[in-house]
Design a protein around this motif. Structure first.
Motif, PDB file in Angstrom:
ATOM      1  N   HIS A 319     -12.568   5.198  -1.145  1.00  0.00           N
ATOM      2  CA  HIS A 319     -11.458   6.145  -1.361  1.00  0.00           C
ATOM      3  C   HIS A 319     -10.603   5.746  -2.562  1.00  0.00           C
ATOM      4  O   HIS A 319     -10.383   4.570  -2.824  1.00  0.00           O
ATOM      5  CB  HIS A 319     -10.610   6.314  -0.093  1.00  0.00           C
ATOM      6  CG  HIS A 319      -9.658   5.191   0.218  1.00  0.00           C
ATOM      7  ND1 HIS A 319      -8.372   5.148  -0.282  1.00  0.00           N
ATOM      8  CD2 HIS A 319      -9.776   4.096   1.011  1.00  0.00           C
ATOM      9  CE1 HIS A 319      -7.744   4.077   0.195  1.00  0.00           C
ATOM     10  NE2 HIS A 319      -8.577   3.415   0.969  1.00  0.00           N
ATOM     11  N   HIS A 322      -4.046   6.529  -2.625  1.00  0.00           N
ATOM     12  CA  HIS A 322      -3.227   5.522  -1.950  1.00  0.00           C
ATOM     13  C   HIS A 322      -1.870   6.155  -1.619  1.00  0.00           C
ATOM     14  O   HIS A 322      -1.772   7.383  -1.554  1.00  0.00           O
ATOM     15  CB  HIS A 322      -3.140   4.248  -2.802  1.00  0.00           C
ATOM     16  CG  HIS A 322      -2.659   3.052  -2.050  1.00  0.00           C
ATOM     17  ND1 HIS A 322      -3.160   2.685  -0.826  1.00  0.00           N
ATOM     18  CD2 HIS A 322      -1.695   2.126  -2.338  1.00  0.00           C
ATOM     19  CE1 HIS A 322      -2.532   1.592  -0.400  1.00  0.00           C
ATOM     20  NE2 HIS A 322      -1.628   1.244  -1.301  1.00  0.00           N
ATOM     21  N   ASP A 339      -6.462  -1.888  -2.118  1.00  0.00           N
ATOM     22  CA  ASP A 339      -6.605  -0.722  -1.226  1.00  0.00           C
ATOM     23  C   ASP A 339      -6.357   0.533  -2.050  1.00  0.00           C
ATOM     24  O   ASP A 339      -5.251   1.055  -2.045  1.00  0.00           O
ATOM     25  CB  ASP A 339      -5.615  -0.843  -0.058  1.00  0.00           C
ATOM     26  CG  ASP A 339      -5.746   0.294   0.955  1.00  0.00           C
ATOM     27  OD1 ASP A 339      -6.726   1.043   0.892  1.00  0.00           O
ATOM     28  OD2 ASP A 339      -4.856   0.432   1.814  1.00  0.00           O
ATOM     29  N   GLU A 373      -7.878   9.614   2.181  1.00  0.00           N
ATOM     30  CA  GLU A 373      -8.274   8.655   3.224  1.00  0.00           C
ATOM     31  C   GLU A 373      -7.033   8.159   3.958  1.00  0.00           C
ATOM     32  O   GLU A 373      -6.997   8.097   5.188  1.00  0.00           O
ATOM     33  CB  GLU A 373      -9.028   7.464   2.609  1.00  0.00           C
ATOM     34  CG  GLU A 373      -9.691   6.547   3.644  1.00  0.00           C
ATOM     35  CD  GLU A 373      -8.803   5.432   4.174  1.00  0.00           C
ATOM     36  OE1 GLU A 373      -9.158   4.819   5.193  1.00  0.00           O
ATOM     37  OE2 GLU A 373      -7.723   5.164   3.592  1.00  0.00           O
ATOM     38  N   GLU A 374      -6.022   7.817   3.175  1.00  0.00           N
ATOM     39  CA  GLU A 374      -4.776   7.312   3.769  1.00  0.00           C
ATOM     40  C   GLU A 374      -4.158   8.438   4.592  1.00  0.00           C
ATOM     41  O   GLU A 374      -3.984   9.547   4.117  1.00  0.00           O
ATOM     42  CB  GLU A 374      -3.803   6.860   2.666  1.00  0.00           C
ATOM     43  CG  GLU A 374      -4.377   5.825   1.701  1.00  0.00           C
ATOM     44  CD  GLU A 374      -4.471   4.420   2.301  1.00  0.00           C
ATOM     45  OE1 GLU A 374      -4.244   4.268   3.515  1.00  0.00           O
ATOM     46  OE2 GLU A 374      -4.782   3.493   1.535  1.00  0.00           O
ATOM     47  N   TYR A 491      -0.636  -5.535   2.753  1.00  0.00           N
ATOM     48  CA  TYR A 491      -1.277  -4.305   3.207  1.00  0.00           C
ATOM     49  C   TYR A 491      -0.261  -3.163   3.295  1.00  0.00           C
ATOM     50  O   TYR A 491       0.765  -3.286   3.957  1.00  0.00           O
ATOM     51  CB  TYR A 491      -1.928  -4.547   4.582  1.00  0.00           C
ATOM     52  CG  TYR A 491      -2.467  -3.300   5.247  1.00  0.00           C
ATOM     53  CD1 TYR A 491      -3.571  -2.645   4.727  1.00  0.00           C
ATOM     54  CD2 TYR A 491      -1.851  -2.783   6.382  1.00  0.00           C
ATOM     55  CE1 TYR A 491      -4.062  -1.503   5.329  1.00  0.00           C
ATOM     56  CE2 TYR A 491      -2.335  -1.641   6.996  1.00  0.00           C
ATOM     57  CZ  TYR A 491      -3.442  -0.999   6.457  1.00  0.00           C
ATOM     58  OH  TYR A 491      -3.922   0.140   7.052  1.00  0.00           O
ATOM     59  N   HIS A 492      -0.554  -2.070   2.582  1.00  0.00           N
ATOM     60  CA  HIS A 492       0.335  -0.893   2.550  1.00  0.00           C
ATOM     61  C   HIS A 492       1.758  -1.263   2.148  1.00  0.00           C
ATOM     62  O   HIS A 492       2.723  -0.706   2.677  1.00  0.00           O
ATOM     63  CB  HIS A 492       0.298  -0.149   3.887  1.00  0.00           C
ATOM     64  CG  HIS A 492      -0.965   0.667   4.037  1.00  0.00           C
ATOM     65  ND1 HIS A 492      -1.121   1.647   4.975  1.00  0.00           N
ATOM     66  CD2 HIS A 492      -2.135   0.647   3.342  1.00  0.00           C
ATOM     67  CE1 HIS A 492      -2.331   2.191   4.862  1.00  0.00           C
ATOM     68  NE2 HIS A 492      -2.969   1.586   3.876  1.00  0.00           N
TER      69      HIS A 492
HETATM   70 ZN   LIG Z   1      -4.976   2.010   3.093  1.00  0.00          ZN
END
Ligand SMILES: [Zn+2]
Length: 550
Positions: A319, A322, A339, A373-374, A491-492
């Protein structure tokens, strides 16, 4: 110009003095994967100028142009509906209200829960003010599966009501099957005529993370793809709302009913409590705004060299989208370097290496770079529902999402490897590269259901989600530490950016193993097969020829 000339001459002089000019490194052979190209792609995609590659926004559109340009430069065949693109419309919902509330009424008592505090609910698709009021019914975990003989709705009437369901699934279920069934809960409730769903926490879920994490995302926008006929896509299309509440609010929902919330939680810790009607009525008040945005998946094909197998497609996906940007102080851009700029860079490097070979593998390779995707696996779900190629032609999928490239790994993890003959194929490819295949170290996370391969699995395609493993090349487990540092800290978060110690030679290693896996599958005598008796294969590919588990 002047500056360049002088720099060039200076550089040349230095080379002559050192004698290095005669030992300049040879250009890499065609088909090889280089650290420089991986670094270049990640650096571009994770640049602040791309503003976190949020779906429907300028930064993501620029990233899409970049990927399409790369596909074109490689000489790949367009495999979208408009060249390399598969455009998709999305409905983007946000709140037009400053405050959303859920009011619980029981006899002459009322309690009010506030969104972002003890309630977490997203915006709906009705433009303007909206009130939804209905009686409450507890439905246990709210699961249903013919195959497993589970029906938490047996004996309950939920038509026109708001169901109250426990989060997750009973501990006795396989975690991947549990996660799959849990994802289908809203669809199940909607199919039975419920108007809304309120999810309450189990003891196990409360242990996994603080309520504040759930509450903090409550007021964010939500998106859902739109079917080509204009109707809303996704499973939960017909539920008017789906909310979560904290434990204190949950206790009030159960007050005065057959069982207290504490008793329900205790029962859910060791089994699966049965549902019953609750004594109260709930009313949700909110106001919504809805806009339409467009985005696209990107698809490219490298034709296979064997005329008998070229119709079959070996799919590699990653993907591109983001989280965009946030407001506030400090770093506000979600760069998403790992990511999933790193995953897209991996996919492009693999595509380029195959495109440069004189004779491609026997089966065709299909490259899918998804959007959305997110926040819901939307691009891949759309592709699975409206494939640009016959879905039955796709023999396998390897998905790449969030590879940890800050540690020199000695093995890889392929979520789903134990479900089909892709497992031994991945293991063989890894072995060729001197790498091991690590068994899923955290089955409770159910990662097999948490990225873009999952919608294709539901369409019957054998798939694995490939990530870097936990063992390092020094015999230690520092790659587990690198993974856990990423999870806990970056992450995120905006700090998932290029300040992380990404090792570009590790990125090369990860791209090579992906290329080797694709090659192994594309040249294999038999395409991958689900193992007979595997839940996902039996449910989603009932007619497919199965393999006996070795
Ligand atoms: Zn993600």
């Amino acid at each position: 110009m002047n500056y360049l000339t002088r720099a060039g001459l200076g550089g040349m002089a230095a080379l002559l003095l050192s004698g290095a000019v005669f030992a300049a490194p040879a250009a890499p052979p065609p088909g090889s994967i280089t650290a420089a190209e991986l670094q270049a792609t990640v650096t571009f995609l994770a640049d602040d100028l791309l503003e976190g590659r949020q779906i429907g926004r300028r930064g993501h559109a620029i990233a899409m142009r970049y990927v399409a340009a790369q596909f074109k430069a490689m000489g790949l065949e367009p495999a979208g509906t408009q060249g390399f693109y598969q455009p998709i419309s999305f409905e983007e919902r946000s709140f037009a209200s400053d405050r959303e509330t859920l009011t619980l009424t029981r006899g002459d008592k009322t309690s009010v829960f506030v969104n972002g505090v003890d309630l977490s609910v997203g915006p709906g698709n009705v433009v303007g003010p909206e009130t939804i009021s209905a009686p409450l019914v507890f439905v246990g975990f709210g699961l249903a599966s013919k195959e497993l003989g589970i029906d938490d709705y047996a004996g309950l009437d939920v038509r026109g009501k708001i169901v109250v369901a426990l989060a997750g699934a009973p501990k006795s279920l396989n975690s991947e099957i549990a996660a799959h069934l849990a994802r289908g809960k809203s669809g199940e409730a909607a199919a039975l005529g419920a108007v809304g769903m309120i999810t309450v926490r189990t003891i196990a879920q409360a242990e996994r993370g603080p309520w504040s994490k759930t509450a903090s995302t409550a007021r964010l926008q939500r998106r859902n793809f739109v079917n080509p006929d204009g109707s809303a896509g996704g499973d939960a299309g017909s539920l008017k709302f789906s909310a979560n509440v904290d434990d204190a609010a949950a206790a009030q929902l159960f007050a005065g009913s057959a069982m207290s919330f504490a008793a329900v939680q205790a029962a859910a810790d060791t089994g699966a409590p049965h549902g019953f009607a609750l004594t109260g009525t709930a009313k949700l008040d909110r106001s919504n705004a809805v806009t339409t945005i467009t985005s696209a998946n990107l698809l490219a094909r490298l034709p296979g060299s064997d005329p008998a197998l070229t119709d079959q497609l070996v799919l590699l996906s990653a993907h591109l989208d983001h989280l965009g940007m946030r407001t506030g102080e400090g770093d506000t851009i979600y760069n998403g370097a790992l990511d999933n700029a790193s995953g897209v860079a991996t996919l492009l490097a693999v595509a380029r290496s195959f495109a440069a070979e004189k004779k491609p593998p026997k089966r065709s390779l299909l490259f899918l770079v998804t959007t959305g995707e997110e926040g819901g696996l939307m691009g891949s779900s759309y592709f699975a529902r409206y494939p640009t190629v016959g879905i039955e032609r796709i023999v396998s999928e390897v998905n790449i999402d969030m590879p940890i490239l800050t540690c020199d790994f000695a093995d890889v993890i392929a979520y789903g490897a134990n479900r089909s003959t892709m497992g031994p194929m991945v293991a063989a490819a890894a072995k060729k590269q001197g790498l091991g295949l690590m068994a899923d170290p955290q089955p409770s996370e159910a990662l097999f259901t948490r990225s873009d391969h999952y919608p294709l699995v539901r369409a019957g395609v054998p798939a694995v989600y490939l990530r870097t493993g936990w063992h390092d090349t020094q015999g230690g487990m520092t790659c587990r530490d690198a993974e856990s540092l990423f999870r806990r800290t970056h992450y995120h978060e905006p700090s998932d950016d290029l300040s992380q110690p990404i090792d570009w030679n590790v990125a090369v290693k990860f791209a090579r193993i992906n290329a080797e896996i694709s090659r192994t599958i594309a040249n294999a005598h038999d395409a991958p097969r689900w193992y007979s008796g595997d839940y996902f294969g039996e449910v989603f590919a009932p007619a497919a020829v199965k393999a006996k588990r070795e």
